[in-house]
Design a protein around this motif. Structure first.
Motif, PDB file in Angstrom:
ATOM      1  N   VAL A  11       0.841  -1.198   0.000  1.00  0.00           N
ATOM      2  CA  VAL A  11       0.000   0.000   0.000  1.00  0.00           C
ATOM      3  C   VAL A  11       0.881   1.256   0.000  1.00  0.00           C
ATOM      4  CG1 VAL A  11      -1.723   1.331   1.291  1.00  0.00           C
ATOM      5  CG2 VAL A  11      -1.945  -1.156   1.116  1.00  0.00           C
ATOM      6  N   ASP A  12       1.868   1.290   0.873  1.00  0.00           N
ATOM      7  CA  ASP A  12       2.733   2.482   0.963  1.00  0.00           C
ATOM      8  C   ASP A  12       3.448   2.757  -0.358  1.00  0.00           C
ATOM      9  OD1 ASP A  12       3.759   2.015   4.456  1.00  0.00           O
ATOM     10  OD2 ASP A  12       1.922   2.834   3.546  1.00  0.00           O
ATOM     11  N   ALA A  13       3.860   1.694  -1.047  1.00  0.00           N
ATOM     12  CA  ALA A  13       4.541   1.887  -2.344  1.00  0.00           C
ATOM     13  C   ALA A  13       3.597   2.551  -3.350  1.00  0.00           C
ATOM     14  CB  ALA A  13       5.015   0.543  -2.871  1.00  0.00           C
ATOM     15  N   ARG A  14       2.356   2.161  -3.330  1.00  0.00           N
ATOM     16  CA  ARG A  14       1.376   2.755  -4.258  1.00  0.00           C
ATOM     17  C   ARG A  14       0.984   4.168  -3.849  1.00  0.00           C
ATOM     18  NH1 ARG A  14       1.703  -2.403  -4.295  1.00  0.00           N
ATOM     19  NH2 ARG A  14       1.008  -3.735  -6.019  1.00  0.00           N
ATOM     20  N   LEU A  15       0.916   4.403  -2.537  1.00  0.00           N
ATOM     21  CA  LEU A  15       0.549   5.750  -2.059  1.00  0.00           C
ATOM     22  C   LEU A  15       1.627   6.770  -2.378  1.00  0.00           C
ATOM     23  CD1 LEU A  15      -1.245   5.239   1.376  1.00  0.00           C
ATOM     24  CD2 LEU A  15      -2.196   5.394  -0.930  1.00  0.00           C
ATOM     25  N   ALA A  16       2.851   6.306  -2.617  1.00  0.00           N
ATOM     26  CA  ALA A  16       3.929   7.248  -2.981  1.00  0.00           C
ATOM     27  C   ALA A  16       3.577   7.989  -4.272  1.00  0.00           C
ATOM     28  CB  ALA A  16       5.240   6.484  -3.147  1.00  0.00           C
ATOM     29  N   GLU A  17       2.737   7.363  -5.092  1.00  0.00           N
ATOM     30  CA  GLU A  17       2.304   7.994  -6.351  1.00  0.00           C
ATOM     31  C   GLU A  17       0.905   8.605  -6.230  1.00  0.00           C
ATOM     32  OE1 GLU A  17       4.582   4.284  -8.472  1.00  0.00           O
ATOM     33  OE2 GLU A  17       2.524   4.757  -9.059  1.00  0.00           O
ATOM     34  N   LEU A  18       0.384   8.622  -5.002  1.00  0.00           N
ATOM     35  CA  LEU A  18      -0.963   9.180  -4.774  1.00  0.00           C
ATOM     36  C   LEU A  18      -0.895  10.212  -3.649  1.00  0.00           C
ATOM     37  CD1 LEU A  18      -3.072   5.902  -5.056  1.00  0.00           C
ATOM     38  CD2 LEU A  18      -3.361   7.924  -6.508  1.00  0.00           C
ATOM     39  N   PRO A  19      -0.263  11.362  -3.924  1.00  0.00           N
ATOM     40  CA  PRO A  19      -0.119  12.377  -2.862  1.00  0.00           C
ATOM     41  C   PRO A  19      -1.473  12.807  -2.321  1.00  0.00           C
ATOM     42  CG  PRO A  19       0.526  13.276  -5.013  1.00  0.00           C
ATOM     43  CD  PRO A  19       0.308  11.811  -5.211  1.00  0.00           C
ATOM     44  N   GLY A  20      -1.547  12.909  -0.991  1.00  0.00           N
ATOM     45  CA  GLY A  20      -2.786  13.325  -0.347  1.00  0.00           C
ATOM     46  C   GLY A  20      -3.600  12.163   0.169  1.00  0.00           C
ATOM     47  N   TRP A  21      -3.329  10.960  -0.344  1.00  0.00           N
ATOM     48  CA  TRP A  21      -4.039   9.763   0.132  1.00  0.00           C
ATOM     49  C   TRP A  21      -3.300   9.166   1.314  1.00  0.00           C
ATOM     50  CZ3 TRP A  21      -8.618   7.669  -1.856  1.00  0.00           C
ATOM     51  CH2 TRP A  21      -9.120   8.316  -2.978  1.00  0.00           C
ATOM     52  N   ALA A  86      -6.989   1.409  -7.684  1.00  0.00           N
ATOM     53  CA  ALA A  86      -7.486   1.782  -9.024  1.00  0.00           C
ATOM     54  C   ALA A  86      -8.522   2.896  -8.922  1.00  0.00           C
ATOM     55  CB  ALA A  86      -8.080   0.552  -9.713  1.00  0.00           C
ATOM     56  N   LEU A  87      -9.412   2.793  -7.939  1.00  0.00           N
ATOM     57  CA  LEU A  87     -10.407   3.853  -7.732  1.00  0.00           C
ATOM     58  C   LEU A  87      -9.717   5.162  -7.364  1.00  0.00           C
ATOM     59  CD1 LEU A  87     -13.319   4.906  -7.456  1.00  0.00           C
ATOM     60  CD2 LEU A  87     -13.288   4.031  -5.096  1.00  0.00           C
ATOM     61  N   ALA A  88      -8.738   5.100  -6.486  1.00  0.00           N
ATOM     62  CA  ALA A  88      -8.029   6.319  -6.067  1.00  0.00           C
ATOM     63  C   ALA A  88      -7.379   7.004  -7.270  1.00  0.00           C
ATOM     64  CB  ALA A  88      -6.974   5.978  -5.017  1.00  0.00           C
ATOM     65  N   ARG A  89      -6.812   6.214  -8.167  1.00  0.00           N
ATOM     66  CA  ARG A  89      -6.161   6.809  -9.344  1.00  0.00           C
ATOM     67  C   ARG A  89      -7.182   7.495 -10.246  1.00  0.00           C
ATOM     68  NH1 ARG A  89      -2.473   1.421  -9.932  1.00  0.00           N
ATOM     69  NH2 ARG A  89      -0.674   2.120  -8.701  1.00  0.00           N
ATOM     70  N   ARG A  90      -8.354   6.859 -10.403  1.00  0.00           N
ATOM     71  CA  ARG A  90      -9.391   7.474 -11.235  1.00  0.00           C
ATOM     72  C   ARG A  90      -9.916   8.749 -10.578  1.00  0.00           C
ATOM     73  NH1 ARG A  90     -12.252   4.296 -14.911  1.00  0.00           N
ATOM     74  NH2 ARG A  90     -13.352   6.220 -15.403  1.00  0.00           N
ATOM     75  N   VAL A  91     -10.110   8.715  -9.253  1.00  0.00           N
ATOM     76  CA  VAL A  91     -10.610   9.893  -8.541  1.00  0.00           C
ATOM     77  C   VAL A  91      -9.607  11.023  -8.604  1.00  0.00           C
ATOM     78  CG1 VAL A  91     -11.311  10.792  -6.290  1.00  0.00           C
ATOM     79  CG2 VAL A  91     -12.167   8.575  -7.063  1.00  0.00           C
ATOM     80  N   GLU A  92      -8.321  10.727  -8.498  1.00  0.00           N
ATOM     81  CA  GLU A  92      -7.304  11.774  -8.619  1.00  0.00           C
ATOM     82  C   GLU A  92      -7.417  12.492  -9.965  1.00  0.00           C
ATOM     83  OE1 GLU A  92      -6.105  12.602  -5.380  1.00  0.00           O
ATOM     84  OE2 GLU A  92      -4.406  13.144  -6.665  1.00  0.00           O
ATOM     85  N   ALA A  93      -7.618  11.726 -11.019  1.00  0.00           N
ATOM     86  CA  ALA A  93      -7.738  12.337 -12.352  1.00  0.00           C
ATOM     87  C   ALA A  93      -8.981  13.233 -12.420  1.00  0.00           C
ATOM     88  CB  ALA A  93      -7.794  11.246 -13.412  1.00  0.00           C
ATOM     89  N   LEU A  94     -10.090  12.734 -11.858  1.00  0.00           N
ATOM     90  CA  LEU A  94     -11.321  13.542 -11.828  1.00  0.00           C
ATOM     91  C   LEU A  94     -11.120  14.821 -11.021  1.00  0.00           C
ATOM     92  CD1 LEU A  94     -14.223  11.045 -11.044  1.00  0.00           C
ATOM     93  CD2 LEU A  94     -13.891  12.351 -13.164  1.00  0.00           C
ATOM     94  N   ALA A  95     -10.536  14.674  -9.834  1.00  0.00           N
ATOM     95  CA  ALA A  95     -10.389  15.821  -8.931  1.00  0.00           C
ATOM     96  C   ALA A  95      -9.506  16.890  -9.560  1.00  0.00           C
ATOM     97  CB  ALA A  95      -9.810  15.365  -7.598  1.00  0.00           C
ATOM     98  N   SER A  96      -8.469  16.436 -10.253  1.00  0.00           N
ATOM     99  CA  SER A  96      -7.577  17.378 -10.929  1.00  0.00           C
ATOM    100  C   SER A  96      -8.362  18.176 -11.979  1.00  0.00           C
ATOM    101  CB  SER A  96      -6.434  16.603 -11.593  1.00  0.00           C
ATOM    102  OG  SER A  96      -5.738  17.419 -12.480  1.00  0.00           O
ATOM    103  N   GLY A  97      -9.216  17.489 -12.691  1.00  0.00           N
ATOM    104  CA  GLY A  97     -10.038  18.141 -13.710  1.00  0.00           C
ATOM    105  C   GLY A  97     -11.029  19.132 -13.128  1.00  0.00           C
ATOM    106  N   HIS A  98     -11.374  18.948 -11.857  1.00  0.00           N
ATOM    107  CA  HIS A  98     -12.306  19.863 -11.172  1.00  0.00           C
ATOM    108  C   HIS A  98     -11.583  20.986 -10.426  1.00  0.00           C
ATOM    109  CE1 HIS A  98     -16.375  17.864 -11.379  1.00  0.00           C
ATOM    110  NE2 HIS A  98     -15.606  16.895 -11.846  1.00  0.00           N
ATOM    111  N   GLY A  99     -10.255  20.985 -10.527  1.00  0.00           N
ATOM    112  CA  GLY A  99      -9.473  22.019  -9.854  1.00  0.00           C
ATOM    113  C   GLY A  99      -9.390  21.842  -8.354  1.00  0.00           C
ATOM    114  N   ALA A 100      -9.551  20.598  -7.887  1.00  0.00           N
ATOM    115  CA  ALA A 100      -9.525  20.337  -6.437  1.00  0.00           C
ATOM    116  C   ALA A 100      -8.102  20.445  -5.914  1.00  0.00           C
ATOM    117  CB  ALA A 100     -10.064  18.938  -6.153  1.00  0.00           C
ATOM    118  N   THR A 101      -7.977  20.819  -4.629  1.00  0.00           N
ATOM    119  CA  THR A 101      -6.645  20.846  -3.994  1.00  0.00           C
ATOM    120  C   THR A 101      -6.665  19.919  -2.781  1.00  0.00           C
ATOM    121  OG1 THR A 101      -7.367  22.720  -2.636  1.00  0.00           O
ATOM    122  CG2 THR A 101      -6.158  23.218  -4.682  1.00  0.00           C
TER     123      THR A 101
END
Ligand SMILES: C[C@H](O)[C@H](O)[C@H]1CNC2=NC(N)=NC(=O)C2=N1
Length: 101
Positions: A11-21, A86-101
């Motif tokens: 999990v930690d290895a994958r979270l390294a590419e998912l900042p904020g999670w 996989a869900l987290a990666r998709r949500v990150e892409a969506l959130a970026s498109g919505h201008g989320a921080t």
């Protein structure tokens, strides 16, 4: 193929590419600030569509200007699996498109 629980190291290895999670208890979590209530509500709608597409659903909370997710895989005994990542990666892409921080 049944989903298997990821180890904490995996999990930690994958979270390294998912900042904020992060992992809180046994769930993957993330909070987004959208700057307004309507912007936050719009993101919730898009996340819900992706969750139905993936057939994988988080606990999704709409706040004043925020969206918060908490997710694990029930069929794997409420453990974090690749489906959650996989869900987290998709949500990150969506959130970026919505201008989320
Ligand atoms: C029948 C349906 O495919 C399953 O109940 C899906 C629905 N969404 C899900 N979401 C999550 N987080 N974990 C699951 O195991 C799960 N299973």
């Amino acid at each position: 193929m049944p989903l298997k629980a990821l180890s904490r190291q995996e999990v930690d290895a994958r979270l390294a590419e998912l900042p904020g999670w992060s992992v809180e208890g046994d769930r993957l979590t993330r909070a987004y600030d959208l700057g307004s209530h309507l912007a936050a509500a719009a993101l919730v709608g898009d996340i819900a569509r992706v969750q139905d597409e993936l057939d994988h659903h988080s606990d999704l909370t709409l706040g004043y200007r925020t969206v918060t997710l908490a997710v694990n895989t029930h069929s794997a005994g409420d453990a974090v699996t690749e489906a959650d990542i996989a869900l987290a990666r998709r949500v990150e892409a969506l959130a970026s498109g919505h201008g989320a921080t």
